[in-house]
Structure formats: C-alpha cells, structure tokens
Design an enzyme around this catalytic site. Sequence first.
Site, PDB file in Angstrom:
ATOM      1  CG  HIS A   1       0.226  -0.270   2.257  1.00 10.70           C
ATOM      2  ND1 HIS A   1       0.585  -0.661   3.002  1.00 10.70           N
ATOM      3  CD2 HIS A   1       0.341   1.290   3.286  1.00 10.70           C
ATOM      4  CE1 HIS A   1       1.145  -1.013   4.213  1.00 10.70           C
ATOM      5  NE2 HIS A   1       1.589   0.866   4.130  1.00 10.70           N
TER       6      HIS A   1
ATOM      7  CG  HIS B   1       7.345   4.883   1.482  1.00  4.92           C
ATOM      8  ND1 HIS B   1       7.113   6.139   1.640  1.00  4.92           N
ATOM      9  CD2 HIS B   1       7.237   3.668   2.206  1.00  4.92           C
ATOM     10  CE1 HIS B   1       6.911   5.436   3.800  1.00  4.92           C
ATOM     11  NE2 HIS B   1       6.564   3.938   3.381  1.00  4.92           N
TER      12      HIS B   1
HETATM   13  O1  3AM Z   1       4.001   2.399   4.487  1.00  5.67           O
HETATM   14  P1  3AM Z   1       4.729   1.958   5.612  1.00  5.67           P
HETATM   15  O2  3AM Z   1       4.749   0.186   5.371  1.00  5.67           O
HETATM   16  O3  3AM Z   1       6.105   2.504   5.306  1.00  5.67           O
HETATM   17  O4  3AM Z   1       5.762   1.027   9.171  1.00  5.67           O
HETATM   18  C1  3AM Z   1       3.965   1.506   8.637  1.00  5.67           C
HETATM   19  C2  3AM Z   1       3.182   1.685   7.455  1.00  5.67           C
HETATM   20  O5  3AM Z   1       4.185   1.725   6.993  1.00  5.67           O
HETATM   21  C3  3AM Z   1       3.866   2.472   9.283  1.00  5.67           C
HETATM   22  O6  3AM Z   1       2.172   2.826   9.438  1.00  5.67           O
HETATM   23  C4  3AM Z   1       1.802   2.027   7.771  1.00  5.67           C
HETATM   24  C5  3AM Z   1       1.086   1.313   7.846  1.00  5.67           C
HETATM   25  O7  3AM Z   1       0.555   0.200   8.400  1.00  5.67           O
HETATM   26  N1  3AM Z   1       3.381   2.453  10.887  1.00  5.67           N
HETATM   27  C6  3AM Z   1       4.039   1.816  12.009  1.00  5.67           C
HETATM   28  N2  3AM Z   1       4.009   2.853  13.069  1.00  5.67           N
HETATM   29  C7  3AM Z   1       3.772   3.625  13.119  1.00  5.67           C
HETATM   30  C8  3AM Z   1       3.917   4.820  14.247  1.00  5.67           C
HETATM   31  N3  3AM Z   1       4.040   4.731  14.874  1.00  5.67           N
HETATM   32  C9  3AM Z   1       3.868   4.086  11.943  1.00  5.67           C
HETATM   33  N4  3AM Z   1       3.994   5.191  10.844  1.00  5.67           N
HETATM   34  C10 3AM Z   1       4.595   6.044  12.174  1.00  5.67           C
HETATM   35  N5  3AM Z   1       4.114   6.118  13.077  1.00  5.67           N
END
Ligand code: 3AM
Length: 178
Positions: free
Chosen positions: A37, A121
């Site tokens: 995603h 990304h």
């Molecule tokens: O979209 P990406 O994969 O970069 O790493 C988690 C994922 O990122 C991020 O939110 C997206 C959907 O789960 N994520 C998880 N915990 C987080 C946090 N505490 C976070 N982003 C910011 N703060």
Amino acid sequence: MVRLFVALALPALLKTQLSALSGGIPGAKWVAPENYHLTLRFIGEVEHWRAEEVDQALAAIRAPRFELSLAGIGTFEKAGRVQSLHVAAERTEALARLQAKVETALQRIGLEPERRRFAPHVTLARTDRAETHKLVEFVRGHSLFRAEAMAVEHFTLFSSRLGKDQAHYVPEVEYELA
Ligand code: 3AM
C-alpha cells in the site's frame, strides 16, 4: 480500540509486479503482496468513536482522480542502519494535494500533526536485520525499476492488526475521488 491508517490500495497487477522484486536479501522481512500500500497518513490506535470522526472527516474530502507512477528503489535509515526498503512514488502535485487534504482533515478533528515530511513509497521489506552488502546490491540492481502508471480513483481507510509475522490490513472504507 482500533489501529488505523489512510493509504492508497494498489491494483492486483501492480502488486504482482512488485512481488517479483522480493527475495535475495538474507535477513530481510518481505511484506506480503496483499499488504502492499502507499500510506498517506498513519493514525495509530484510536477509540471507536474517534474512528467514526476520522471516517466522517475523510468522507468530506473532495479531490480529483490522478495517475500515480512508481519508480526507483529507496531506503529509510535510522542511526545509520537501513530499516526498510521501498519502491518510491513520484511525488506529483495531485498526490501531494490529496495527502495535504487528508492531513488537514485529520488535524481539524484534533489529531496530532504528522511531523515527518511526506515521502510517498510502497514498503517492500523491513531490513533492520538484513545483510548490508546484499541490500546495497539490491538497491543498485533495481534502481531503474519502474511500474506503469496506475489510475488512483479512491483512497482507503485501513485497519491494521499486528501479527507475529505480518500485520493484517483490512480496507474498512473507500473514499471515491471525483
Ligand atoms: O507505509 P509503510 O509500510 O511505510 O510502518 C507502518 C506502515 O508504513 C507505519 O504505518 C504504515 C501502515 O501500518 N507505522 C506503523 N507504526 C507507526 C508509527 N508509530 C507507523 N508510522 C508512523 N508512526
């Protein structure tokens, strides 16, 4: 409580194309293709009443459809260590505008502002335990990666349940773009 984030879902064909990149880095934890995603806004754990407010705020957003292109490989680092590997999205005006609208809508209902700069990304792997030289090789080897542009016709509120191995993401609500 429910754990939420706002993202662009990806078409199946694109997911298949991205999944072909997986592999070849010992220690990397590859994201399952169904979980790919593009995050517009991480929200985190909220109460159910809050989730309803989030839904209402997102439903009120008016934004046009646009085309999204993924091109190139990138990494996010923390303390000199590569935490994750991703395919970058072209930061077009339309994408930036949609992300800004989501951010504004969520701040308006009282969510804390997102402090990090928007770097669109699609995460391919968590790599904090990956072999560095293989990672470097991977980034070099795929730097010219490019996926055909996709039409973005809606954005999605996802819930996320953290699992032992992979998180489980569920598309809760889709918001149509005009
Ligand atoms: O979209 P990406 O994969 O970069 O790493 C988690 C994922 O990122 C991020 O939110 C997206 C959907 O789960 N994520 C998880 N915990 C987080 C946090 N505490 C976070 N982003 C910011 N703060």
